[in-house]
Design a protein around this motif. Structure first.
Motif, PDB file in Angstrom:
ATOM      1  N   SER A 554       0.861  -1.190  -0.073  1.00 32.74           N
ATOM      2  CA  SER A 554      -0.123  -0.192   0.031  1.00 32.74           C
ATOM      3  C   SER A 554       0.980   1.285  -0.098  1.00 32.74           C
ATOM      4  O   SER A 554       2.086   1.246   0.349  1.00 32.74           O
ATOM      5  CB  SER A 554      -0.948   0.028   1.175  1.00 32.74           C
ATOM      6  OG  SER A 554      -0.220   0.006   2.568  1.00 32.74           O
ATOM      7  N   PRO A 555      -0.035   2.287  -0.400  1.00 30.82           N
ATOM      8  CA  PRO A 555       1.243   3.507  -0.297  1.00 30.82           C
ATOM      9  C   PRO A 555       1.341   4.387   0.663  1.00 30.82           C
ATOM     10  O   PRO A 555       1.789   5.522   0.744  1.00 30.82           O
ATOM     11  CB  PRO A 555       0.284   4.504  -1.651  1.00 30.82           C
ATOM     12  CG  PRO A 555      -1.110   4.147  -1.453  1.00 30.82           C
ATOM     13  CD  PRO A 555      -0.966   2.559  -0.880  1.00 30.82           C
ATOM     14  N   ASP A 556       1.022   3.749   2.007  1.00 32.99           N
ATOM     15  CA  ASP A 556       0.922   4.736   2.965  1.00 32.99           C
ATOM     16  C   ASP A 556       2.445   4.600   3.887  1.00 32.99           C
ATOM     17  O   ASP A 556       2.534   5.036   5.016  1.00 32.99           O
ATOM     18  CB  ASP A 556      -0.055   4.121   4.311  1.00 32.99           C
ATOM     19  CG  ASP A 556       0.234   2.906   4.711  1.00 32.99           C
ATOM     20  OD1 ASP A 556       1.172   2.265   4.288  1.00 32.99           O
ATOM     21  OD2 ASP A 556      -0.432   2.530   5.624  1.00 32.99           O
ATOM     22  N   GLY A 557       3.511   4.033   3.108  1.00 37.98           N
ATOM     23  CA  GLY A 557       4.962   4.181   3.763  1.00 37.98           C
ATOM     24  C   GLY A 557       5.135   3.228   4.933  1.00 37.98           C
ATOM     25  O   GLY A 557       5.639   3.420   5.813  1.00 37.98           O
ATOM     26  N   PHE A 558       4.388   1.956   4.831  1.00 34.45           N
ATOM     27  CA  PHE A 558       4.511   0.758   5.752  1.00 34.45           C
ATOM     28  C   PHE A 558       3.794   0.833   7.075  1.00 34.45           C
ATOM     29  O   PHE A 558       3.942   0.225   7.973  1.00 34.45           O
ATOM     30  CB  PHE A 558       6.035   0.677   5.937  1.00 34.45           C
ATOM     31  CG  PHE A 558       6.888   0.386   4.757  1.00 34.45           C
ATOM     32  CD1 PHE A 558       6.550  -0.724   3.689  1.00 34.45           C
ATOM     33  CD2 PHE A 558       8.192   1.044   4.302  1.00 34.45           C
ATOM     34  CE1 PHE A 558       7.015  -0.922   2.543  1.00 34.45           C
ATOM     35  CE2 PHE A 558       8.427   0.768   3.237  1.00 34.45           C
ATOM     36  CZ  PHE A 558       8.276  -0.260   2.296  1.00 34.45           C
ATOM     37  N   ALA A 559       3.418   2.009   7.390  1.00 30.21           N
ATOM     38  CA  ALA A 559       2.519   2.313   8.552  1.00 30.21           C
ATOM     39  C   ALA A 559       1.628   1.112   8.967  1.00 30.21           C
ATOM     40  O   ALA A 559       1.516   0.366   9.772  1.00 30.21           O
ATOM     41  CB  ALA A 559       1.888   3.455   8.691  1.00 30.21           C
ATOM     42  N   SER A 560       0.873   0.829   7.868  1.00 27.86           N
ATOM     43  CA  SER A 560      -0.331  -0.241   8.021  1.00 27.86           C
ATOM     44  C   SER A 560       0.350  -1.563   7.860  1.00 27.86           C
ATOM     45  O   SER A 560       0.118  -2.494   8.968  1.00 27.86           O
ATOM     46  CB  SER A 560      -1.171  -0.116   6.878  1.00 27.86           C
ATOM     47  OG  SER A 560      -0.766  -0.224   5.699  1.00 27.86           O
ATOM     48  N   ALA A 561       1.441  -1.645   7.560  1.00 28.30           N
ATOM     49  CA  ALA A 561       2.023  -3.126   7.449  1.00 28.30           C
ATOM     50  C   ALA A 561       2.618  -3.321   8.579  1.00 28.30           C
ATOM     51  O   ALA A 561       2.793  -4.555   9.227  1.00 28.30           O
ATOM     52  CB  ALA A 561       3.227  -3.156   6.198  1.00 28.30           C
ATOM     53  N   THR A 562       3.380  -2.371   9.442  1.00 27.81           N
ATOM     54  CA  THR A 562       3.864  -2.406  10.684  1.00 27.81           C
ATOM     55  C   THR A 562       2.775  -2.837  11.559  1.00 27.81           C
ATOM     56  O   THR A 562       3.007  -3.854  12.461  1.00 27.81           O
ATOM     57  CB  THR A 562       4.681  -1.210  11.123  1.00 27.81           C
ATOM     58  OG1 THR A 562       5.635  -0.768  10.260  1.00 27.81           O
ATOM     59  CG2 THR A 562       5.343  -1.299  12.630  1.00 27.81           C
ATOM     60  N   LEU A 563       1.677  -2.164  11.536  1.00 25.49           N
ATOM     61  CA  LEU A 563       0.468  -2.724  12.392  1.00 25.49           C
ATOM     62  C   LEU A 563       0.158  -4.109  12.396  1.00 25.49           C
ATOM     63  O   LEU A 563      -0.113  -4.879  13.270  1.00 25.49           O
ATOM     64  CB  LEU A 563      -0.393  -1.630  12.432  1.00 25.49           C
ATOM     65  CG  LEU A 563      -0.377  -0.077  12.868  1.00 25.49           C
ATOM     66  CD1 LEU A 563      -1.327   0.765  12.440  1.00 25.49           C
ATOM     67  CD2 LEU A 563      -0.018  -0.232  14.499  1.00 25.49           C
ATOM     68  N   GLU A 564      -0.199  -4.323  10.987  1.00 28.60           N
ATOM     69  CA  GLU A 564      -0.405  -5.681  10.625  1.00 28.60           C
ATOM     70  C   GLU A 564       0.407  -6.627  10.844  1.00 28.60           C
ATOM     71  O   GLU A 564      -0.050  -7.788  11.387  1.00 28.60           O
ATOM     72  CB  GLU A 564      -0.641  -5.771   9.050  1.00 28.60           C
ATOM     73  CG  GLU A 564      -0.953  -7.134   8.655  1.00 28.60           C
ATOM     74  CD  GLU A 564      -2.618  -7.852   8.822  1.00 28.60           C
ATOM     75  OE1 GLU A 564      -2.671  -8.580   8.809  1.00 28.60           O
ATOM     76  OE2 GLU A 564      -3.465  -6.554   9.248  1.00 28.60           O
TER      77      GLU A 564
END
Length: 707
Positions: A554-564
Motif C-alpha cells: 500500500s502507498p502509506d509508507g509501511f505504517a499499516s504493514a507495521t501494525l499488521e
C-alpha cells in the motif's frame, strides 16, 4: 572557414619576408625594414557585382642610406594577398613611370603579388601608391570563403604592411541594410550612419600582419518557399523550406537532405514523428559562437540552418526534431544525441564530415558537461569542446547500450515512464494484466537519463557520468546513488514477488536517497517480520493471510504493514498459547469442567479467522479455547462441589419431610383433634356451602387448644 583563414594568415606572415629586395651597384642588401609599407586598406562591399572591391593606399619608403661609393634604390616589392584576389591595378600618386602589379606565385594559403614601382625609389625617398583589386564570389560550395550577394556577404579581411611596421589601418564598408557579425578575429564593432551605411574601422594597428577578421553579414531579402513531404514512420510530414531568393542551391540541397534524413532518423531513434505539425527549415546565418550553424525552435517547429552548414550539420539540426528539450532536459544530452544520430544518418547516406573529433587542443577547454550553459553563454573554445565531447560521450553510451537499448530508453522517455518500475514476476496468474507503468512528470535530466539507461539496458554508466558529466558537487550524489541502489536491489530481492510501495521508487527516481534509505530500512524490518510470521505460522499449523502483503504494497509508507505484522505475530502467539493449553486426555475433574464446551471447535475457528485476516476474531477464539482448557479442573471442581451441595440439600429436604410425616403417625388423638380443628366443617356435619363458620378463636377462649 575561420580555421582555414587563420592558417592562411600564418602563411602570409611568413611570406612578407619576401616583401622587397633593394638593388645597388654590385650587391644585394636585405629588405625589411630597409623598405617599409604602411597601408590604409578599404573594403567596399558591392553585392550587386558579387564582389568586394579593395583599395589599398600605400606609402612605400626606402630607409637605406647611400655611401660615398654606393647608391641604393628599390624598383619592386612583393605583397601577399588572398588567393581569390583578382583584377589588380597599381597607380602612383606622382604619376611617375608605369607601375603595375601581377601575381608572382600562388599557393593554397596566399598569392604573392609582385609590385613593380615604375621607378627607382632611392635612399631616403618615399612614394605613394594605390593598389586596387577585387575579391570575387565565383560560386561553388556553400561554405566557400568569399560569398557576396544581396542576401549574404561573407569574406576575410587582412591588413597590408611590411613586417614590424605599425600604422596601417583597415576600413570595411557595407551598403545600408546589412546586419554584420564578426565571426572570428578582432575588429571594432560596426557603426551605422544616418544613411544606413555600415562601417567597421580600425585604429592604427601596432602589428598589421597579425590582424585578421572574418565577417558575415545578411540583409533581409525576399525568400522562396518550397514544400516537400517526408514520410516518417508511415506518416507524411510536410516540410516548408524557406531560402533566400538569390540562393536557390541552398533550398534544393538542404530541403532534399532533410526530406531524406528524417525517415532514417526516426528509424534509428525508434520514435515516430513527435510533433502535431510539420517542420519549417529556414536559411539563415549562425549568430551563436562556437556551435553548429543551426538552431531549432520547438515552439515554432522551425530549424534555422546556416547558409554554409555542412550536410552533417543539417542532419544534426534535423535530429533536434526529437532531441529538443521535450525528450531530454539537459542541453548536453540533446546535443550529444542529435550529433550522434546526425552522424549515423550521414554515414548511412554516405556523406562526408560527420562530427568534430575531440582533439588535445579542444581538451584544453574541458568542462563538466553539467556546466555547459545555454546557447551564447560560453566562449568559442568551451562551445567547441562541449560539442565534440558530447558526441564522444554519446558514442560511448551507444557502444554499451546498443541500438535497441537506446530505442527502449527513448520510448520510455517519450512516454514519461521513469526508472525503477515494479518488477513483473513470472509467477503471476495466467492471463493477468501487466502492471500499469508508473509515470513521471517531466523529461529526464542527467540523473533520470542515467537511471533509464541502466534500467533499460542493464549496463552501468556511472563511470561515464563521473568522467564527462558530473561537476565536483555532483560526485557525492553519485556516491549516495550507488549505496542506495545496492540497498534497493537487496531489499527488492528479499521482497520476492511482493512489490515495494511506490513511495520507495519515487524516492529513488527523485534521487532523494536519505528518504529512500529510511523507507528501505522499514521495508527490511517488515520483510523480516514476514519471515518470522511464516515460520511461526507453519510451526503452529496456521495459514498466513494475505493482509500483510496488501498492507506492505500500500502507498502509506509501511505504517499499516507495521501494525499488521505486529497483530499477526500476536494472533499467532495467542493461538500457540491455546494449543499449548489443550487437554488431550482429561481427568475426572477436567472432564466435568469440559461438560458443555467445545474448545477444539474454538481452536478451529481461530485458524479459519486467522487465514481470512480477522486477527482480532482469531485471537479471541484462541483465547476462549485456551481459557476453557486452562480452567477445566477448576470448573470441574466447582461443578462437583455444586452437585454435592445440591445432593446434600435434597437429602436434607427429604429427611425433614420424613420426620414431619413420622410425627403425624405417632399422635392419633392430637391428630383427630387437630383434624377437627383443622376442618370445622367436618365436625359440624355440614357441607362447607351451608355450614356456619366455626369461631376458632372462641374455641381457644374456652380452653380447647389444638395439639
Amino acid at each position: 572557414m575561420s580555421r582555414r583563414v587563420c592558417a592562411l594568415l600564418l602563411a602570409v606572415i611568413g611570406a612578407v619576408g619576401l616583401l622587397a629586395t633593394p638593388v645597388g651597384v654590385g650587391e644585394v642588401h636585405a629588405a625589411a625594414p630597409d623598405l617599409t609599407v604602411v597601408a590604409d586598406a578599404r573594403y567596399d562591399v558591392q553585392p550587386d557585382q558579387h564582389r568586394i572591391h579593395v583599395t589599398v593606399d600605400m606609402v612605400v619608403a626606402n630607409h637605406l642610406r647611400d655611401t660615398t661609393t654606393k647608391r641604393f634604390y628599390f624598383d619592386r616589392a612583393y605583397l601577399s594577398v588572398l588567393p581569390e584576389s583578382s583584377g589588380f591595378k597599381l597607380t602612383s600618386a606622382a604619376g611617375a613611370g608605369t607601375p603595375r602589379a601581377s601575381i608572382s606565385k600562388t599557393t593554397p594559403g596566399y598569392a604573392l603579388l609582385r609590385i613593380d614601382l615604375g621607378q627607382r625609389l632611392y635612399s631616403g625617398k618615399a612614394a605613394t601608391y594605390q593598389l586596387t583589386f577585387d575579391l570575387v564570389d565565383k560560386g561553388g560550395a556553400p561554405n566557400r570563403g568569399i560569398r557576396v550577394g544581396p542576401s549574404l556577404v561573407a569574406f576575410p579581411v587582412w591588413a597590408y604592411a611590411t613586417n614590424a611596421t605599425p600604422g596601417s589601418t583597415v576600413r570595411v564598408v557595407f551598403p545600408a541594410g546589412y546586419q554584420v557579425q564578426v565571426r572570428s578575429g578582432d575588429i571594432p564593432t560596426p557603426t551605422t550612419a544616418s544613411d544606413g551605411v555600415v562601417t567597421l574601422q580600425t585604429t592604427a594597428l601596432d602589428k598589421p600582419l597579425a590582424f585578421y577578421a572574418y565577417l558575415v553579414a545578411d540583409r533581409a531579402q525576399s525568400e522562396t518557399e518550397r514544400t516537400m513531404v517526408a514520410t516518417v514512420g508511415g506518416t507524411p510530414i510536410e516540410l516548408s523550406v524557406r531560402g533566400w531568393a538569390d540562393d536557390p542551391a541552398w533550398t534544393e540541397r538542404v530541403g532534399g537532405l532533410v526530406a531524406r534524413g528524417l525517415p532514417l532518423l526516426s528509424q534509428e531513434i525508434g520514435l515516430g514523428w513527435q510533433r502535431a505539425s510539420g517542420l519549417i527549415v529556414h536559411e539563415t546565418i549562425s549568430r551563436t559562437t562556437g556551435g553548429y550553424a543551426g538552431l531549432f525552435d520547438p515552439s515554432l517547429g522551425q530549424i534555422d540552418v546556416a547558409y554554409d552548414a555542412l550536410d552533417y550539420v543539417v542532419l544534426h539540426e534535423s535530429a533536434h526534431a526529437w532531441f529538443n528539450g521535450a525528450l531530454l532536459t539537459d542541453r548536453w544530452a540533446n546535443e550529444a544525441f542529435a550529433s550522434y544520430y546526425g552522424a549515423q544518418t550521414a554515414a548511412t547516406l554516405k556523406l562526408k564530415g560527420i562530427g568534430d573529433p575531440l582533439t588535445p587542443a579542444l581538451q584544453a577547454a574541458r568542462i563538466p558537461l553539467n556546466d555547459w550553459g545555454a546557447v551564447g553563454r560560453a566562449g568559442d573554445k568551451t562551445e567547441a569542446y562541449a560539442y565534440a565531447a558530447t558526441l564522444t560521450l554519446a558514442r560511448a553510451i551507444a557502444d554499451r547500450a546498443g541500438a535497441d537499448g537506446l530505442r527502449a530508453v527513448w520510448a520510455d522517455a517519450a512516454a514519461k515512464i521513469g526508472a525503477y518500475q515494479p518488477p513483473v514476476h513470472s509467477g503471476g496468474a495466467a492471463g493477468a494484466a501487466a502492471p500499469t507503468p508508473e509515470k513521471v512528470d517531466a523529461a529526464p535530466d542527467w540523473r533520470g537519463l542515467l537511471d533509464l539507461l541502466e534500467a533499460d539496458t542493464h549496463v552501468a554508466y556511472d563511470d561515464l557520468w563521473r568522467t564527462w558529466v558530473a561537476r565536483t558537487a555532483d560526485l557525492p550524489l553519485l556516491d549516495a546513488r550507488l549505496d542506495a541502489r545496492t540497498r534497493y536491489d537487496a531489499v527488492l530481492a528479499a521482497a520476492g514477488d511482493w512489490q515495494l510501495p511506490r513511495a520507495v521508487r519515487d524516492a529513488m527516481r527523485a534521487w532523494h536517497f536519505d528518504q529512500a534509505r529510511t523507507l528501505l530500512t522499514a521495508a527490511t524490518t517488515i520483510l523480516q517480520q514476514r519471515t518470522a510470521i511464516a515460520t511461526a505460522a507453519v510451526s503452529s499449523g496456521l495459514a498466513a493471510p494475505a493482509t500483510l502483503r496488501t498492507a506492505f504494497e500500500s502507498p502509506d509508507g509501511f505504517a499499516s504493514a507495521t501494525l499488521e505484522a505486529t497483530a499477526e505475530l500476536e494472533a499467532i502467539h495467542r493461538y500457540a498459547t491455546a494449543v499449548g493449553a489443550q487437554v488431550a486426555a482429561p481427568d475426572g475433574l477436567q472432564a466435568v469442567g469440559l461438560w458443555g464446551t467445545n474448545p477444539d471447535s474454538d481452536l478451529q475457528r481461530a485458524r479459519t479467522l486467522f487465514a481470512s485476516g480477522d486477527l482480532a476474531g482469531s485471537a479471541a477464539a484462541a483465547d476462549y479455547a485456551a481459557a476453557t482448557w486452562i480452567t477445566a479442573s477448576d470448573v470441574g471442581r466447582g461443578r462437583i462441589v455444586s452437585i454435592g451441595l445440591l445432593v446434600l440439600a435434597l437429602v436434607l429436604g427429604l429427611l425433614l419431610l420424613a420426620v414431619a410425616r413420622g410425627r403425624r403417625r405417632r399422635s392419633p388423638r392430637r391428630s383427630r383433634a387437630y383434624a377437627g380443628w383443622a376442618d370445622p366443617y367436618a365436625t359440624l356435619g355440614a357441607s362447607p356451602d351451608r355450614a356456619e363458620p366455626v369461631d376458632v378463636g372462641a374455641d381457644r377462649a374456652r380452653g380447647a387448644e389444638p395439639d
